[in-house]
Design a protein around this motif. Structure first.
Motif, PDB file in Angstrom:
ATOM      1  N   GLU A   1       2.694 -16.060 -17.218  1.00 40.72           N
ATOM      2  CA  GLU A   1       2.952 -15.042 -18.233  1.00 40.72           C
ATOM      3  C   GLU A   1       4.283 -14.317 -17.996  1.00 40.72           C
ATOM      4  OE1 GLU A   1       1.438 -13.995 -20.949  1.00 40.72           O
ATOM      5  OE2 GLU A   1      -0.253 -15.386 -20.872  1.00 40.72           O
TER       6      GLU A   1
ATOM      7  N   SER B   1       2.545 -19.825  -5.774  1.00 44.26           N
ATOM      8  CA  SER B   1       2.228 -19.720  -7.202  1.00 44.26           C
ATOM      9  C   SER B   1       2.912 -18.520  -7.842  1.00 44.26           C
ATOM     10  CB  SER B   1       0.711 -19.621  -7.396  1.00 44.26           C
ATOM     11  OG  SER B   1       0.200 -18.448  -6.792  1.00 44.26           O
ATOM     12  N   TRP B   2       3.033 -18.588  -9.166  1.00 43.07           N
ATOM     13  CA  TRP B   2       3.648 -17.513  -9.941  1.00 43.07           C
ATOM     14  C   TRP B   2       2.969 -17.496 -11.299  1.00 43.07           C
ATOM     15  CZ3 TRP B   2       7.112 -13.826  -8.495  1.00 43.07           C
ATOM     16  CH2 TRP B   2       7.658 -13.036  -9.499  1.00 43.07           C
ATOM     17  N   ASP B   3       2.558 -16.335 -11.759  1.00 44.12           N
ATOM     18  CA  ASP B   3       1.839 -16.252 -13.028  1.00 44.12           C
ATOM     19  C   ASP B   3       2.737 -16.699 -14.180  1.00 44.12           C
ATOM     20  OD1 ASP B   3       0.573 -15.113 -15.478  1.00 44.12           O
ATOM     21  OD2 ASP B   3      -0.842 -14.331 -14.001  1.00 44.12           O
TER      22      ASP B   3
ATOM     23  N   SER C   1       1.165 -13.667  -4.094  1.00 41.94           N
ATOM     24  CA  SER C   1       0.789 -15.028  -4.507  1.00 41.94           C
ATOM     25  C   SER C   1       1.903 -16.019  -4.199  1.00 41.94           C
ATOM     26  CB  SER C   1       0.463 -15.054  -6.002  1.00 41.94           C
ATOM     27  OG  SER C   1      -0.666 -14.265  -6.290  1.00 41.94           O
TER      28      SER C   1
ATOM     29  N   GLU D   1       0.776  -8.237  -6.522  1.00 39.21           N
ATOM     30  CA  GLU D   1       0.076  -9.518  -6.681  1.00 39.21           C
ATOM     31  C   GLU D   1       1.054 -10.666  -6.875  1.00 39.21           C
ATOM     32  OE1 GLU D   1      -3.674 -11.219  -9.299  1.00 39.21           O
ATOM     33  OE2 GLU D   1      -2.335  -9.736 -10.206  1.00 39.21           O
ATOM     34  N   LEU D   2       2.097 -10.450  -7.707  1.00 40.94           N
ATOM     35  CA  LEU D   2       3.105 -11.488  -7.891  1.00 40.94           C
ATOM     36  C   LEU D   2       3.767 -11.859  -6.565  1.00 40.94           C
ATOM     37  CD1 LEU D   2       5.024 -10.371 -11.131  1.00 40.94           C
ATOM     38  CD2 LEU D   2       3.509 -12.346 -10.895  1.00 40.94           C
TER      39      LEU D   2
ATOM     40  N   ARG E   1      -1.972  -5.456 -16.823  1.00 42.82           N
ATOM     41  CA  ARG E   1      -2.704  -6.057 -15.706  1.00 42.82           C
ATOM     42  C   ARG E   1      -2.992  -5.011 -14.630  1.00 42.82           C
ATOM     43  NH1 ARG E   1      -3.573 -11.360 -14.539  1.00 42.82           N
ATOM     44  NH2 ARG E   1      -4.007 -11.912 -12.373  1.00 42.82           N
TER      45      ARG E   1
END
Length: 399
Positions: free
Chosen positions: A386, A382-384, A376, A372-373, A82
């Motif tokens: 993946e 929010s949390w991805d 966010s 980004e993690l 990413r």
């Protein structure tokens, strides 16, 4: 994106102060600002003279760090994949070049290389595997230890310049309305009105704080000072070579060599012009973390590293590149922060103070994704999916 201007979501005070202007701090600050939050990024720049500097240091004072996606850990691989796309976007947006796609070669035992090949297939990287005999045919200047295979990732791998990366993040951050203070933070305290951030020059009150202070997490009066983090000290050897030697070795990728003997393991960065105009190769090894006081760590940064370790690393480099012609040698200290989980700590330390700490040796190649993690989670919770959220909590998966 809510806004690209420095306009607080909660009132006149900034929404966030990010403490630490290294690779992770600058990344999370930029992501927060681009999401519309008002953000102040606070931390000192590179010391003019590290030998006499009495303050804190960062780990990004260097010209090359390995970038790659192939990794035995699927989380690190996803984060790196990413981040590779983010590197390209950041370069395009800021016109600051810091990413060099020269490929990466991982040399290890056949079973480990097979595991890495599976990772390459997951991300469609078109990696190419080589037996030990094939390695010396494809990379004729290399003489890796016997009994090892190799996997070459040409796409989305190579190295980056940490100094330039931080500069690019800073350009994007200020373009999104962020404000930068080139100051040392001495205290972070949660109060009724928010969080007080004290520097050597001022006191700010903000709604929330992100501590991204790297190896100097113990500096000052902050909620990070007592965290169970350790610090690995490393000696980097910079090997100056001439023009013709640079041409001969210009095809080299970044390299990791992992034989069974741990004291023979190393990583090598290919020829690159440093900030002084010299063309250098870099070789380093990794060490486990230990508990260090702030002044012990500062003293480490003011010195030349471990010269005995450097001599061993030079021999490893000569073994790997036996025809190498060296003009000069220089050593530089570095440090890595480790967490108990093996992954960066992205979690709340108090109600208003959170951490983005502990690169565990992979922060450079994953900085945009880690920022980004962290951002966010703070912007909208929010949390991805993946990435396993528990791996990045303060106390790991058992909490």
């Amino acid at each position: 994106m809510i806004s690209t201007k420095q306009q607080s979501l909660t009132g006149s005070r900034p929404d966030f102060a990010v403490v630490g202007r290294g690779m992770l701090g600058s990344s999370v600050a930029r992501h927060l600002a681009e999401a519309g939050a008002s953000v102040t990024l606070i931390g000192p720049g590179e010391p003019e003279n590290r030998r006499t500097h009495q303050g804190v240091f960062a780990s990004h004072y260097d010209d090359t760090r390995i970038t790659r996606v192939i990794d035995p850990d699927p989380v690190r691989a996803w984060l790196a994949h990413r981040s590779e796309a983010a590197f390209r976007r950041l370069e395009a947006d800021t016109s600051v070049r810091f990413y060099f796609e020269v490929g990466h070669l991982w040399v290890a035992a056949p079973d480990e290389v097979a595991q890495l090949a599976d990772c390459g297939q997951r991300f469609d990287l078109a990696c190419v595997g080589h037996s030990g005999e094939e390695l010396t045919e494809v990379f004729p200047d290399l003489r890796p230890p016997g009994g090892l295979d190799g996997l070459f990732q040409a796409k989305g791998a190579g190295h980056l310049d940490p100094r330039r990366y931080v500069r690019a993040e800073g350009v994007a951050f200020t373009a999104a309305g962020g404000e930068v203070y080139d100051e040392v933070v001495t205290a972070v305290r949660e109060v009724d009105a928010g969080v007080e951030v004290t520097t050597v020059r001022r006191m700010l009150t903000v709604d929330r704080v992100v501590l991204a202070t790297g190896a100097f997490f113990g500096y000052g009066d902050t909620p990070a000072a007592s965290l169970p983090l350790t610090v690995g000290t490393h000696t980097m050897v910079h090997v100056e070579i001439g023009v013709e030697e640079a041409k001969r070795l210009s095809h080299l990728p970044s390299i990791i060599v992992k034989p069974a003997e741990e004291d023979r393991r190393c990583f090598v960065l290919p020829p690159k012009a440093d900030q002084h105009g010299r063309t250098v190769l870099k070789i380093g090894v990794s060490h486990q973390g230990r508990n260090l006081q702030v002044e012990e760590l500062a003293q480490w940064y003011r010195g030349d590293g471990d010269l005995k370790a450097a001599a061993h690393q030079i021999q490893l480099l000569v073994d790997l590149l036996p025809e190498l012609e060296v003009l000069s040698l220089a050593t530089a200290p570095c440090a890595t922060t480790y967490t108990p989980t093996g992954h960066p700590m992205i979690d709340d330390l108090t109600g208003r103070v959170s951490a983005l700490l502990g690169g565990n040796g992979y922060a450079a190649k994953c900085a945009p994704a880690l920022g980004e993690l962290a951002s966010s989670r703070l912007i909208d919770g929010s949390w991805d999916p993946e990435v396993d959220r528990d791996l990045f909590r303060l106390n790991g998966p058992d909490t």
